[in-house]
Write an enzyme that holds these catalytic residues in place. Structure first.
Site, PDB file in Angstrom:
ATOM      1  N   HIS A 158       1.891   4.974  -1.929  1.00 36.15           N
ATOM      2  CA  HIS A 158       1.459   5.856  -2.801  1.00 36.15           C
ATOM      3  C   HIS A 158       2.490   6.689  -3.263  1.00 36.15           C
ATOM      4  O   HIS A 158       3.178   7.412  -2.652  1.00 36.15           O
ATOM      5  CB  HIS A 158       0.138   6.740  -2.325  1.00 36.15           C
ATOM      6  CG  HIS A 158      -1.060   6.306  -1.833  1.00 36.15           C
ATOM      7  ND1 HIS A 158      -1.583   5.740  -2.814  1.00 36.15           N
ATOM      8  CD2 HIS A 158      -1.481   6.142  -0.681  1.00 36.15           C
ATOM      9  CE1 HIS A 158      -2.982   5.117  -2.017  1.00 36.15           C
ATOM     10  NE2 HIS A 158      -2.626   5.191  -0.857  1.00 36.15           N
ATOM     11  N   LYS A 189      -8.726  -0.118  -7.676  1.00 31.51           N
ATOM     12  CA  LYS A 189      -8.857   0.281  -6.236  1.00 31.51           C
ATOM     13  C   LYS A 189      -9.948   1.302  -6.054  1.00 31.51           C
ATOM     14  O   LYS A 189     -10.352   2.072  -6.796  1.00 31.51           O
ATOM     15  CB  LYS A 189      -7.823   1.415  -5.670  1.00 31.51           C
ATOM     16  CG  LYS A 189      -7.849   2.177  -4.431  1.00 31.51           C
ATOM     17  CD  LYS A 189      -7.815   1.334  -3.255  1.00 31.51           C
ATOM     18  CE  LYS A 189      -7.927   2.289  -2.092  1.00 31.51           C
ATOM     19  NZ  LYS A 189      -6.827   3.125  -1.930  1.00 31.51           N
ATOM     20  N   HIS A 229       0.865  -1.220  -0.136  1.00 30.50           N
ATOM     21  CA  HIS A 229      -0.025   0.092  -0.184  1.00 30.50           C
ATOM     22  C   HIS A 229       0.957   1.256  -0.118  1.00 30.50           C
ATOM     23  O   HIS A 229       1.008   1.989   0.977  1.00 30.50           O
ATOM     24  CB  HIS A 229      -0.751   0.140   1.130  1.00 30.50           C
ATOM     25  CG  HIS A 229      -2.188   0.986   1.104  1.00 30.50           C
ATOM     26  ND1 HIS A 229      -3.352   0.635   1.073  1.00 30.50           N
ATOM     27  CD2 HIS A 229      -2.145   2.252   0.955  1.00 30.50           C
ATOM     28  CE1 HIS A 229      -4.281   1.682   1.035  1.00 30.50           C
ATOM     29  NE2 HIS A 229      -3.538   2.772   0.975  1.00 30.50           N
ATOM     30  N   HIS A 240     -10.552   0.122  -0.080  1.00 27.21           N
ATOM     31  CA  HIS A 240     -10.474   1.173   1.139  1.00 27.21           C
ATOM     32  C   HIS A 240     -11.659   1.157   1.987  1.00 27.21           C
ATOM     33  O   HIS A 240     -12.873   1.330   1.658  1.00 27.21           O
ATOM     34  CB  HIS A 240     -10.277   2.631   0.589  1.00 27.21           C
ATOM     35  CG  HIS A 240     -10.484   3.413   1.830  1.00 27.21           C
ATOM     36  ND1 HIS A 240      -9.266   4.082   2.525  1.00 27.21           N
ATOM     37  CD2 HIS A 240     -11.404   4.080   2.355  1.00 27.21           C
ATOM     38  CE1 HIS A 240      -9.773   4.942   3.507  1.00 27.21           C
ATOM     39  NE2 HIS A 240     -10.974   5.009   3.265  1.00 27.21           N
ATOM     40  N   ASP A 257       0.889   2.722   3.521  1.00 30.54           N
ATOM     41  CA  ASP A 257       0.218   4.004   3.200  1.00 30.54           C
ATOM     42  C   ASP A 257       0.980   5.250   3.537  1.00 30.54           C
ATOM     43  O   ASP A 257       0.253   6.315   3.867  1.00 30.54           O
ATOM     44  CB  ASP A 257      -1.313   3.756   4.229  1.00 30.54           C
ATOM     45  CG  ASP A 257      -2.415   4.821   3.264  1.00 30.54           C
ATOM     46  OD1 ASP A 257      -1.996   5.218   2.322  1.00 30.54           O
ATOM     47  OD2 ASP A 257      -3.305   5.038   4.023  1.00 30.54           O
ATOM     48  N   HIS A 291      -6.845  -1.402   5.340  1.00 30.42           N
ATOM     49  CA  HIS A 291      -7.021  -0.723   6.716  1.00 30.42           C
ATOM     50  C   HIS A 291      -7.779  -1.468   7.578  1.00 30.42           C
ATOM     51  O   HIS A 291      -7.443  -2.070   8.589  1.00 30.42           O
ATOM     52  CB  HIS A 291      -7.616   0.624   6.528  1.00 30.42           C
ATOM     53  CG  HIS A 291      -7.144   1.429   5.446  1.00 30.42           C
ATOM     54  ND1 HIS A 291      -5.715   1.825   5.485  1.00 30.42           N
ATOM     55  CD2 HIS A 291      -7.874   2.416   4.442  1.00 30.42           C
ATOM     56  CE1 HIS A 291      -5.507   2.923   4.389  1.00 30.42           C
ATOM     57  NE2 HIS A 291      -6.470   2.996   3.792  1.00 30.42           N
TER      58      HIS A 291
END
Length: 403
Positions: free
Chosen positions: A59, A180, A57, A221, A311, A241
């Site tokens: 970005h 996603k 995860h 998510h 994340d 999460h």
């Protein structure tokens, strides 16, 4: 090439003391005890050898300020310039494969594959599907700006089944490795609530079915249980999460064979950013944190398949510390071997039908390897410290080694 190690951790299965790995043309040929290893032209000696890490995860957004507003305001070229350094730092920290659920990596990966910039293998979703006013919409900006080419938005706003289908197809057109979507509200979005479900059941089902036609997994998510249960019912591959996951949700994940990417790192980080992030973000991070603490323990106890992901939202100093997530899983109740499996062998599972042969020291698998200067089964301080990574091989080619 042969790599001899005091300790060989295969990613899945029992470790081998005094082990060896033999690599030919970017593929693992042989794994076993050093006394039985075949000869090779080149031999390396390391303390611990294990598969290259999976960051499931990540970005690549190049954000200097941890807000969605900053992401929408800055030009994509500026952000990409920062992300180039982040890619290299991640690789030097032992991450050889990165799954990106939204970001610039869908474009940057081409430069990585060409050898122009160093970085892990990048598997990207392209944009993040969001409802209007949902988690990947930037609530404080005009919608046309959020969706403009200047902003190069991380979110793709879509409402209703036809728009969802179009959004999925647009990401496939960009070459997305998976899809996603936001099935619940989030922490760093201003107006939505982390518990509330986003996208209707019909919209979720349409996205999963469209992705499946192209043999793509769907990552959802989800903080709140309503979104978790709806996403699982629709057939998603991963829950990202999972902050409000309880016994019922954990049982549903096990039954569905879904993978949890708990992203503990970011919640720990946000609680140290009170003076940096917006007040609503800090307030929601505190709200989610305690629930997430119990949810992660519940998932581990129930035997939910877990893959590591941080994340990370900021460009810069935290990049390269991705393995800290392994230490956080150990603190939550995993054994060191279980946590390592989450960061290696379980990583490819998050890509569903497009899973590469990666994350394990096993004949026929990609020769993505990392060496550590200590024993990760007994020294949790290794995790999160890129200086403890002595060697990195990507596809059998050394990209980090001692000077």
């Amino acid at each position: 090439m042969r790599i001899d190690a005091d300790l060989l951790v295969p990613g899945r299965g029992e470790p081998i003391r005094d082990g060896s790995v033999v690599v030919t043309a970017g593929t693992i040929d042989w794994v076993g005890h050093r006394d039985e290893a075949p000869d090779a032209d080149v031999t390396h000696r390391v303390t611990t050898i294990m598969p290259g890490l999976w960051e499931c995860h990540a970005h690549f957004t190049g954000l200097a300020v941890p807000t969605l507003e900053a992401d929408a305001a800055e030009h994509a070229v500026v952000k990409a310039g920062r992300a180039v350094a982040d890619l290299e730092a991640m690789l030097m920290g032992g991450v050889t494969s990165a799954r990106e659920p939204g970001g610039l990596g869908i474009h940057l990966r081409h430069a990585v594959d060409e050898g122009r910039i160093p970085g892990p293998r990048v598997y990207s979703s392209g944009g993040i599907l969001s409802t209007t006013g949902g988690h990947a919409d930037v609530h404080g900006f005009p919608l046309d700006w959020v969706m403009s080419d200047h902003a190069a938005p991380i979110g793709v706003v879509c409402d209703g089944v036809p728009e969802v289908l179009k959004a999925v197809r647009m990401q496939l057109r960009r070459g997305a490795d998976f899809i996603k979507l936001c099935a619940s509200g989030g922490v760093m979005s201003e107006l939505d609530h982390p518990i509330h479900q986003q996208f209707s059941d019909d919209e979720l089902r349409a996205a999963v079915e469209e992705a499946a036609r192209a043999e793509r997994a769907v990552a959802a998510h989800c903080h709140g249980k309503p979104g978790i249960m709806a996403a699982l019912e629709a057939g998603v591959t991963t829950i990202e999460h999972g902050s409000y996951l309880d016994d019922e949700a954990a049982e549903a994940m096990v039954e569905a064979g879904a993978v949890l990417v708990p992203t503990r790192f970011i919640l720990e980080a946000l609680l140290e950013m009170e003076t940096v992030i917006p007040a609503y973000g800090f307030r929601k991070a505190k709200l989610v944190y305690e629930h997430h603490t119990q949810a992660l323990k519940t998932a581990i106890a129930a035997g939910v398949t877990i893959a590591t992901g941080t994340d990370m939202i900021l460009s810069g100093s935290d990049q390269g510390r991705n393995s800290r997530e392994i230490g956080l899983l150990i603190e939550a109740g995993m054994t060191p071997l279980q946590a390592i499996e989450s960061a290696t062998a379980n990583g490819p599972l998050t890509l569903g039908p497009r899973a590469p042969r990666s994350g394990r020291l096993e004949a026929g698998f990609d020769a993505d390897l990392v060496a550590l200067d200590g024993d990760p089964l007994g020294d949790p301080a290794i995790w999160g410290d890129p200086d403890r990574v002595t060697h990195v091989w990507k596809g059998g080619t050394a990209v980090k080694s001692p000077a």
